[in-house]
Design a protein around this motif. Structure first.
Motif, short mmCIF file in Angstrom:
data_model
loop_
_atom_site.label_atom_id
_atom_site.label_comp_id
_atom_site.label_asym_id
_atom_site.label_seq_id
_atom_site.Cartn_x
_atom_site.Cartn_y
_atom_site.Cartn_z
N TYR A 151 0.82 -1.22 0.00
CA TYR A 151 0.00 0.00 0.00
C TYR A 151 0.86 1.27 0.00
N CYS A 152 2.01 1.18 -0.69
CA CYS A 152 2.90 2.35 -0.73
C CYS A 152 2.24 3.53 -1.45
N ALA A 153 1.55 3.24 -2.57
CA ALA A 153 0.89 4.32 -3.31
C ALA A 153 -0.22 4.95 -2.49
N ILE A 154 -0.96 4.12 -1.76
CA ILE A 154 -2.05 4.64 -0.93
C ILE A 154 -1.49 5.49 0.21
N LEU A 159 -7.24 10.55 -5.61
CA LEU A 159 -7.37 9.66 -6.76
C LEU A 159 -6.16 9.79 -7.69
N THR A 160 -5.67 11.02 -7.88
CA THR A 160 -4.51 11.23 -8.75
C THR A 160 -3.29 10.47 -8.25
N LEU A 161 -3.05 10.53 -6.95
CA LEU A 161 -1.85 9.93 -6.37
C LEU A 161 -2.02 8.47 -6.02
N GLY A 162 -3.23 8.09 -5.60
CA GLY A 162 -3.44 6.73 -5.13
C GLY A 162 -3.90 5.77 -6.19
N VAL A 163 -4.78 6.22 -7.07
CA VAL A 163 -5.36 5.33 -8.07
C VAL A 163 -4.72 5.53 -9.44
N GLY A 164 -4.36 6.78 -9.77
CA GLY A 164 -3.77 7.08 -11.07
C GLY A 164 -2.56 6.21 -11.41
N PRO A 165 -1.56 6.08 -10.50
CA PRO A 165 -0.40 5.23 -10.83
C PRO A 165 -0.76 3.77 -11.06
N LEU A 166 -1.84 3.30 -10.45
CA LEU A 166 -2.22 1.90 -10.60
C LEU A 166 -3.00 1.65 -11.88
N LEU A 167 -3.73 2.67 -12.37
CA LEU A 167 -4.55 2.50 -13.57
C LEU A 167 -3.85 2.93 -14.85
N GLY A 168 -2.83 3.78 -14.74
CA GLY A 168 -2.10 4.19 -15.93
C GLY A 168 -2.14 5.69 -16.17
N LEU A 169 -1.38 6.13 -17.17
CA LEU A 169 -1.19 7.55 -17.43
C LEU A 169 -2.48 8.27 -17.77
#
Length: 729
Positions: free
Chosen positions: A19-22, A469-479
């Motif tokens: 959960y590093c991104a979260i 959402l930009t920081l937590g979900v964006g990196p996981l879903l893509g650019l």
């Protein structure tokens, strides 16, 4: 419903295991909103709110720093004075479009090119660029500099504090740690080989199990398998030593593997004793790399004085084993020395293995090492130079266009250029398409929000959600998703800073389109092929110089040549190739299909230089000249053939013609099979071993030669190290 939640949680665990991104999203969102709302509504200062928000984005998003939380926090605080200078310069140069554009060109290049020093510097490039870009835009208000500095300072300080105290995640595995785990695994493997040579029952099965574990650990030390920020690619003495330790650990594993494949059928107490000393040294080096023990010179193997037992009764097999053990012990010594240097204890080295070129960086100061790296790349042929100049020109062009057209929120134009410009034109175009798709979605959603709820209260709620959402979900879903959410963040922020309407979404879309288009044009016009070419050129030159060093060394021990001009040239090429290899891995975050296994190529060159230093220095010249003309002549012919094979491979590598290369046939037997008569005569065993050692070195170089071209299909040959045929060693 519950099953969907379970599947979503499992997906999140797979994409973000710790959960590093979260955690990161929560930290940055909290700091950004705390400062933005505090300055905007508490102090009613839009300037401090703006600089606090973008200072948080610069330090929390664009700064990609190596190390654990405390290390990243110290780096951010150390970078703060540079950020102050850049904001001050940008504030002054905002007096005119031309001044700001020229400043962008100079500062953009200097900041980007400084990243050649290593991951820590390159990780700060984005934060430094944003600091200047934000301050260089109108209105020209030098009297607001204290407010600007206060906003960005609080942002950087709070981000640094949050890194340490607010939901800190686990530190990523470092290069030193992976090397430490590999050293321990190889030590266990070598200890099992010692039991095998001691004649212990079931030792062979134990050795094969430990070999598999060690192979996996060695594979994980490959540079491209590490996160970009954790690669030992800087110009520092420590990173130089870690790269040497990695290369020699790979060689140690390969020698241990050859020993296992040699299937020794007789016991050898002396070799077993040497292997146990090697295992103890490797275990100690592993502990030192992992930080559980301090590197000590007492653990050196001192392989220079080790000789096998047996005298004239020694068999060919025993001599072959003795040579492999001696080489393994020598690489173990190199590992121990490199680990001591990496740990900051070079003065504790009682003896330095190898010749005068080994650990050359030990005699250089840290500033001189960085200056050498900068000087090597201060040429238009350097991909780092190309990348820095391309970025600087693109940002300067974007700044001029934004100023000349008086674009509203022109800062977004440069932010888009900075975010989307990639090393090659193809990558930039791919990024452009994804980013524009995401921006279009985000702008459409923002326009609908601005039409439906134009009041600021709505965006007070939307900002933290969009930022999370930009920081937590964006990196996981893509650019594309990241750009969509970032567009919402900017719309939500600027809707609170100035009165606005739904046109703000259109402004965002237009600015991103202009900035991205400038990036694409710069990518097409300026060195569109990107990285890889420089590494190919230097590596081919390195192997070509190494080819000459192979023949020179064998001719020298055969008494037919003097001097070490080819070895000196190979060493110079080694330094250039090492710097280019680090540059390549600073530039790319993931491996790319290529016709060359770069790590195998560097290992081959490394083995040439180390072997040439060992065999061709000191009193070795002419030692094989008169005793055994037959075997010596065979070694010379093999060296000449290897020189031709390496030179041919270097030539084809430079032209990009290694795909589908046919393996070069190497002799299946060497002079080791001719020593039966030699050891029956009146010959010192040490001299016989020297003969076999040259034979073993040449056989090893032949095997290395065939490891350099990658298999025809991308992805093969990148996993566990393959066993090598020990014939002729």
């Amino acid at each position: 419903m519950w099953s969907r939640h379970v599947r979503a949680l499992e997906w999140l665990r797979q994409r973000d295991p710790d959960y590093c991104a979260i955690r990161h999203a929560a930290r940055v969102t909290l700091v950004a909103c705390l400062l933005f709302y505090g300055f905007r509504y508490g102090l009613n200062s839009t300037i401090m709110a703006t600089y606090a928000l973008f200072g948080t984005i610069a330090a929390g998003i664009f700064a990609q720093l190596p190390g654990g939380p405390a290390h990243r926090a110290r780096t951010l605080l150390a970078a703060l004075p540079v950020i102050w200078v850049l904001i001050a310069v940008g504030t002054v140069l905002a007096v005119s479009t031309w001044a700001a554009t020229i400043g962008m060109l100079v500062i953009g290049f200097a900041v980007a090119f400084a990243g050649v020093g290593g991951p820590r510097l390159i990780g700060l490039v984005g934060a430094f660029q944003i600091s200047y870009i934000l301050a260089s835009f109108p209105p020209y208000q030098p009297d607001t500099l204290p407010e600007r500095l206060a906003g960005v300072t609080l942002a950087v300080v709070l981000i640094a504090a949050a890194e340490v105290w607010l939901w800190p995640g686990p530190a990523p595995a470092t290069s030193a740690q992976r090397l430490g785990w590999a050293a321990r695994s190889i030590a266990s493997f070598v200890a099992a080989l010692a039991d095998l040579l001691d004649g212990q029952p079931a030792a062979g099965e134990a050795a094969r199990r430990r070999r598999a574990t060690a192979a996996d650990a060695v594979t994980q030390t490959q540079m491209w398998r590490l996160p970009p920020s954790e690669r030992a690619s800087s110009a520092s003495r420590r990173d130089h030593a870690l790269r040497d330790a990695a290369t020699d650990l790979h060689q140690t594993f390969r020698h241990a593997d050859w020993l296992l494949q040699a299937h020794p059928t007789t016991t050898d107490v002396g070799a077993a004793r040497s292997l146990r000393r090697c295992a103890a040294s490797l275990r100690h080096s592993g502990d030192a790399l992992l930080g559980t023990e301090r590197a000590s010179p007492d653990r050196a193997v001192s392989s220079e004085h080790q000789q096998p037992d047996g005298g004239r009764s020694a068999t060919t097999e025993k001599l072959r084993v003795a040579v492999i053990v001696r080489s393994l012990a020598r690489h173990t010594d190199f590992v121990a020395t490199a680990v001591r240097i990496a740990g900051g204890h070079p003065g504790n080295t009682p003896h330095q293995p190898g010749g005068p070129h080994s650990f050359w960086y030990l005699r250089r100061s840290t500033p001189s090492l960085y200056w050498q790296r900068l000087r090597i790349h201060l040429t238009p042929r350097s991909v780092f130079f190309q990348r820095a100049l391309r970025l600087a020109v693109a940002l300067a062009a974007a700044r001029f266009v934004a100023g000349a057209l008086d674009l509203e929120h022109g800062f977004w134009v440069l932010l888009a250029t900075l975010s989307l410009l990639r090393t090659s034109a193809a990558e930039t175009w791919t990024t452009f398409r994804r980013a524009m798709a995401g921006t279009l979605v985000g702008a459409a959603a923002g326009a609908l929000l601005l039409l439906a709820a134009p009041g600021q209260e709505t965006y007070v709620v939307i900002l933290p959600l969009a930022l999370g959402l930009t920081l937590g979900v964006g990196p996981l879903l893509g650019l594309a998703w990241a750009q969509a959410f970032l567009t919402l963040v900017l719309i939500a922020a600027f809707a609170q800073l100035t009165p606005t309407d739904w046109h703000l979404a259109g402004v965002r879309l237009l600015d991103v389109l202009i900035g991205a288009a400038i990036g694409v044009v710069a990518g097409v016009l300026m060195w569109p092929k990107g990285g890889g070419g420089e590494l190919r050129r230097y590596t081919s030159a390195y192997l070509d110089a190494g080819a000459e060093a192979i023949e020179e060394t064998v001719l020298k021990v055969a008494g037919r040549a003097r001097g070490q001009q080819a070895l000196a040239a190979a060493h110079r090429a080694q330094i250039l190739t090492d710097a280019s290899f680090c540059q390549y891995h600073l530039e790319h975050t993931a491996p790319r299909p290529t016709d060359v296994d770069w790590e195998a190529a560097l290992a081959a060159g490394h083995r040439i230089v180390r072997g040439a230093e060992r065999l061709g220095t000191g009193d070795q010249a002419g030692t094989l000249a008169h005793r055994w003309p037959g075997p010596t002549g065979q070694l010379v012919r093999r060296a000449q053939r290897l020189r031709s094979d390496y030179a041919d491979l270097a030539s084809r590598m430079a032209r990009g013609r290694l795909h589908g290369a046919t393996p070069v046939t190497q002799p299946t037997t060497g002079v080791a099979d001719q020593v039966r008569e030699i050891i029956q005569g009146d010959n010192r065993e040490g001299d016989v071993l020297h003969l076999i050692e040259v034979d073993h070195w040449l056989a090893d170089l032949g095997r290395n030669l065939n490891r350099i071209p990658t298999p025809a299909q991308p992805g093969q040959g990148k996993g566990r190290p393959e066993p090598s045929n020990p014939s002729g060693s």
